[in-house]
Design a protein around this motif. Structure first.
Motif, mmCIF file in Angstrom:
data_model
loop_
_atom_site.group_PDB
_atom_site.id
_atom_site.type_symbol
_atom_site.label_atom_id
_atom_site.label_comp_id
_atom_site.label_asym_id
_atom_site.label_seq_id
_atom_site.Cartn_x
_atom_site.Cartn_y
_atom_site.Cartn_z
ATOM 1 N N GLU A 459 10.823 -63.242 -14.057
ATOM 2 C CA GLU A 459 10.671 -61.780 -14.084
ATOM 3 C C GLU A 459 9.211 -61.391 -14.302
ATOM 4 O O GLU A 459 8.733 -60.416 -13.692
ATOM 5 N N ASP A 460 8.502 -62.138 -15.143
ATOM 6 C CA ASP A 460 7.080 -61.852 -15.366
ATOM 7 C C ASP A 460 6.278 -62.029 -14.079
ATOM 8 O O ASP A 460 5.376 -61.228 -13.778
ATOM 9 N N VAL A 461 6.611 -63.077 -13.314
ATOM 10 C CA VAL A 461 5.925 -63.294 -12.035
ATOM 11 C C VAL A 461 6.208 -62.133 -11.093
ATOM 12 O O VAL A 461 5.284 -61.584 -10.464
ATOM 13 N N TYR A 462 7.462 -61.725 -11.000
ATOM 14 C CA TYR A 462 7.804 -60.628 -10.101
ATOM 15 C C TYR A 462 7.166 -59.320 -10.556
ATOM 16 O O TYR A 462 6.748 -58.507 -9.726
ATOM 17 N N ARG A 463 7.081 -59.134 -11.851
ATOM 18 C CA ARG A 463 6.453 -57.918 -12.372
ATOM 19 C C ARG A 463 4.964 -57.892 -12.016
ATOM 20 O O ARG A 463 4.404 -56.836 -11.676
ATOM 21 N N SER A 464 4.321 -59.063 -12.065
ATOM 22 C CA SER A 464 2.893 -59.138 -11.746
ATOM 23 C C SER A 464 2.617 -58.883 -10.272
ATOM 24 O O SER A 464 1.499 -58.526 -9.897
ATOM 25 N N ARG A 465 3.624 -59.051 -9.431
ATOM 26 C CA ARG A 465 3.470 -58.845 -7.996
ATOM 27 C C ARG A 465 3.991 -57.470 -7.561
ATOM 28 O O ARG A 465 4.085 -57.204 -6.366
ATOM 29 N N SER A 466 4.338 -56.646 -8.520
ATOM 30 C CA SER A 466 4.941 -55.349 -8.227
ATOM 31 C C SER A 466 4.090 -54.234 -8.821
ATOM 32 O O SER A 466 3.216 -54.458 -9.663
ATOM 33 N N ARG A 467 4.370 -53.038 -8.372
ATOM 34 C CA ARG A 467 3.785 -51.853 -9.008
ATOM 35 C C ARG A 467 4.921 -50.956 -9.474
ATOM 36 O O ARG A 467 5.989 -50.898 -8.852
ATOM 37 N N GLU A 468 4.696 -50.266 -10.576
ATOM 38 C CA GLU A 468 5.754 -49.430 -11.130
ATOM 39 C C GLU A 468 5.787 -48.075 -10.439
ATOM 40 O O GLU A 468 4.752 -47.432 -10.234
ATOM 41 N N LEU A 469 6.980 -47.654 -10.078
ATOM 42 C CA LEU A 469 7.180 -46.341 -9.482
ATOM 43 C C LEU A 469 7.302 -45.311 -10.602
ATOM 44 O O LEU A 469 8.185 -45.420 -11.463
ATOM 45 N N THR A 470 6.428 -44.332 -10.605
ATOM 46 C CA THR A 470 6.473 -43.300 -11.635
ATOM 47 C C THR A 470 7.292 -42.104 -11.157
ATOM 48 O O THR A 470 7.450 -41.868 -9.948
ATOM 49 N N ARG A 471 7.766 -41.347 -12.132
ATOM 50 C CA ARG A 471 8.563 -40.175 -11.782
ATOM 51 C C ARG A 471 7.701 -39.136 -11.069
ATOM 52 O O ARG A 471 8.163 -38.461 -10.142
ATOM 53 N N GLU A 472 6.436 -39.041 -11.476
ATOM 54 C CA GLU A 472 5.534 -38.080 -10.855
ATOM 55 C C GLU A 472 5.308 -38.422 -9.381
ATOM 56 O O GLU A 472 5.336 -37.533 -8.512
ATOM 57 N N GLU A 473 5.096 -39.700 -9.087
ATOM 58 C CA GLU A 473 4.908 -40.112 -7.695
ATOM 59 C C GLU A 473 6.151 -39.818 -6.871
ATOM 60 O O GLU A 473 6.060 -39.332 -5.736
ATOM 61 N N TRP A 474 7.307 -40.089 -7.464
ATOM 62 C CA TRP A 474 8.546 -39.938 -6.709
ATOM 63 C C TRP A 474 8.835 -38.475 -6.398
ATOM 64 O O TRP A 474 9.350 -38.144 -5.326
ATOM 65 N N GLU A 475 8.496 -37.596 -7.301
ATOM 66 C CA GLU A 475 8.765 -36.173 -7.098
ATOM 67 C C GLU A 475 7.861 -35.565 -6.029
ATOM 68 O O GLU A 475 8.141 -34.477 -5.520
ATOM 69 N N GLN A 476 6.795 -36.257 -5.664
ATOM 70 C CA GLN A 476 5.852 -35.728 -4.677
ATOM 71 C C GLN A 476 6.153 -36.207 -3.252
ATOM 72 O O GLN A 476 5.430 -35.845 -2.325
ATOM 73 N N ARG A 477 7.225 -36.984 -3.081
ATOM 74 C CA ARG A 477 7.520 -37.481 -1.735
ATOM 75 C C ARG A 477 7.920 -36.311 -0.837
ATOM 76 O O ARG A 477 8.460 -35.307 -1.304
#
Length: 495
Positions: A459-477
């Motif tokens: 999970e740590d490896v996958y987390r390091s290869r990912s970016r977190e989706l924020t609520r602010e970003e999602w609301e701007q789609r």
């Protein structure tokens, strides 16, 4: 009679219109009668909407795809094999959980047994492999060490530059007298054209017995079988001592598609290599699928080999699921664990389209203070599912679920869940309605502090290869994208 035909010829527009209206009304009425029976409300409403909007198209589609049930002959086989495997499973000793295991874990074990899972076994060992080509190389090495038998089952199998050595190892094993059996899903593998045909020719040339699972023969088993009922499992068992299972198919990481190669797409997987008493359970599960396709019952003494290594400390339980079972075993297990979690839930699923019960379980866990995180891909390889799963991000983010987007051009195809520091579930099952209702899946529940540490490292490896989706970003789609996501969510309910 001639006058009748003449009248029909003269008034064909009126006759055709009234005939169409009568058929239209009949199909709508039949839809109201047939669709709601023993079906989720969301699924029923989606089918009824399809039928009411365009009955001439919607009702035939319902007849083709609306019944998530194996045909009669396969259901009879399922009953026979379930009884036999239940008897054989009694020869596998039940294990007891460690004293420090949470009380709710025993409830999960009991639930699995009630739904048709195998016994909980102790003294197992397991390790993980997340490098795509390395896992194939390690499986190949295990096959080359085989002395008695090799049982192979993958949803997708194809002979290409990456898997060629794997198949050569199978051929070498057969030539030196090892019994080799191979199963592959018919539609899942058939879609890969020349590499699929190459695999079949090679297996034939080596004299290896092999069968396509759930073959596309709609009326061959006593009743119509909807074509999208598939066997999605991935299993490799060597000499009854070494077992592999997880998310990976036996094909190159780009799935031999020119479009994927052009875009640089490749798949990220997680596979588990197991040793100990649990491997006998994996052999039993393979034997059920072998019986379906070959009508051959494998001998018990061949399947239940005494484990050569019992030094492991992990408790394992194999949980099969699919349309041949009365209940949705994988969904019931996931929900049980989500409601039991006290501190942390980490879920990795390439296709996340939950039903109402799973969505409620995750949202409830997050709102009662459990740290919930979901790993999905930033991009998708299946248009409908990708956009349908995005429609759930709003409610998840609002509840406090952290969503990690595995960055392109990789498709995160791994499938596993960890609960607190207590238990993990790994296997072939996605968290979507298809895996709950339509696909035959295999999941492994594993307990053990050391194994949980290995899972957290992944999970740590996958987390390091990912970016977190924020609520602010999602609301701007964009608004059109929101509408598309919601429309695909509605379509995904049609199962």
């Amino acid at each position: 009679m001639a006058e009748v035909w003449q009248w029909l010829s003269d008034h064909w527009v009126v006759v055709g219109t009234y005939t169409f209206l009568v058929i239209d009304v009949i199909l709508r009425i039949l839809g109201l009668i047939l669709v709601p029976r023993n079906r989720r409300p969301g699924s029923a409403l989606a089918w009824l909407l399809a039928i009411m909007v365009l009955p001439i198209v919607g009702f035939p589609l319902y007849l083709l795809l609306g019944k998530a049930e194996l045909p009669r002959k396969r259901r009879e086989k399922q009953k026979v094999i379930n009884r036999l495997m239940h008897v054989r499973a009694h020869d596998i000793p039940d294990s007891e959980l460690d004293a420090d295991a949470p009380s709710w874990l025993q409830s999960a074990v009991n639930l699995n047994r009630e739904l048709g899972a195998f016994p909980l076994t102790g003294n197992n060992d397991a390790d993980l492999e997340i490098d795509y080509d390395t896992s194939i190389a390690r499986m190949t090495a295990d096959i080359r060490s085989a002395q008695h038998d090799v049982n192979v089952l993958f949803y997708i199998m194809a002979r290409d530059q990456i898997t060629e050595d794997f198949f050569d190892a199978l051929g070498d094993a057969a030539h030196r007298g090892v019994t080799v059996r191979v199963l592959y899903d018919h539609l899942g593998s058939l879609m890969h054209g020349s590499t699929y045909r190459s695999m079949r020719r090679f297996l034939d040339s080596c004299g290896i017995e092999h069968y396509p699972m759930m073959p596309i023969k709609p009326f061959s088993d006593g009743a119509f079988q909807r074509p999208d009922l598939r066997n999605h499992r991935k299993l490799l068992i060597v000499d009854g001592q070494i077992g592999w299972m997880g998310s990976q198919n036996m094909i190159a990481a780009h799935y031999d598609k020119r479009s994927n190669i052009r875009r640089g797409l490749h798949w990220q997987e997680t596979m588990a290599r197991l040793r100990g008493p649990i491997v006998a359970e994996m052999n039993l599960l393979f034997a059920t699928d072998w019986f379906y396709e070959s009508a051959e019952l494998l001998a018990e003494d061949e399947l239940l080999q005494a484990p050569a290594d019992t030094s492991g400390t992990y408790e394992c339980q194999l949980v099969p699921s699919g349309p041949g079972y009365v209940f949705e075993n994988n969904l019931a297990l996931f929900n049980q664990l989500f409601y039991s979690a006290e501190r942390r839930i980490s879920a990795v699923s390439p296709y996340f389209v939950p039903d109402e019960s799973m969505l409620a379980a995750l949202v409830t866990a997050a709102r009662r203070g459990v740290d919930v995180e979901l790993f999905v891909s930033e991009i998708g390889d299946q248009f409908l599912v990708f956009h349908a799963q995005r429609s759930y991000y709003d409610v998840l983010l609002a509840a406090g679920v952290r969503i990690w987007l595995y960055q392109a051009p990789t498709i995160l195809h791994a499938k596993h869940v960890t609960i607190d520091d207590s238990v993990t579930v790994i296997g072939s099952s996605n968290m979507d309605i298809r895996s709950f209702l339509l696909d035959m899946e295999s999941s492994m529940m594993i307990g053990g502090t050391d194994f949980m540490a290995k899972m957290h490292q992944v999970e740590d490896v996958y987390r390091s290869r990912s970016r977190e989706l924020t609520r602010e970003e999602w609301e701007q789609r964009p608004v059109p994208m929101r509408l598309l996501d919601n429309l695909c969510r509605l379509a995904s309910a049609v199962v």
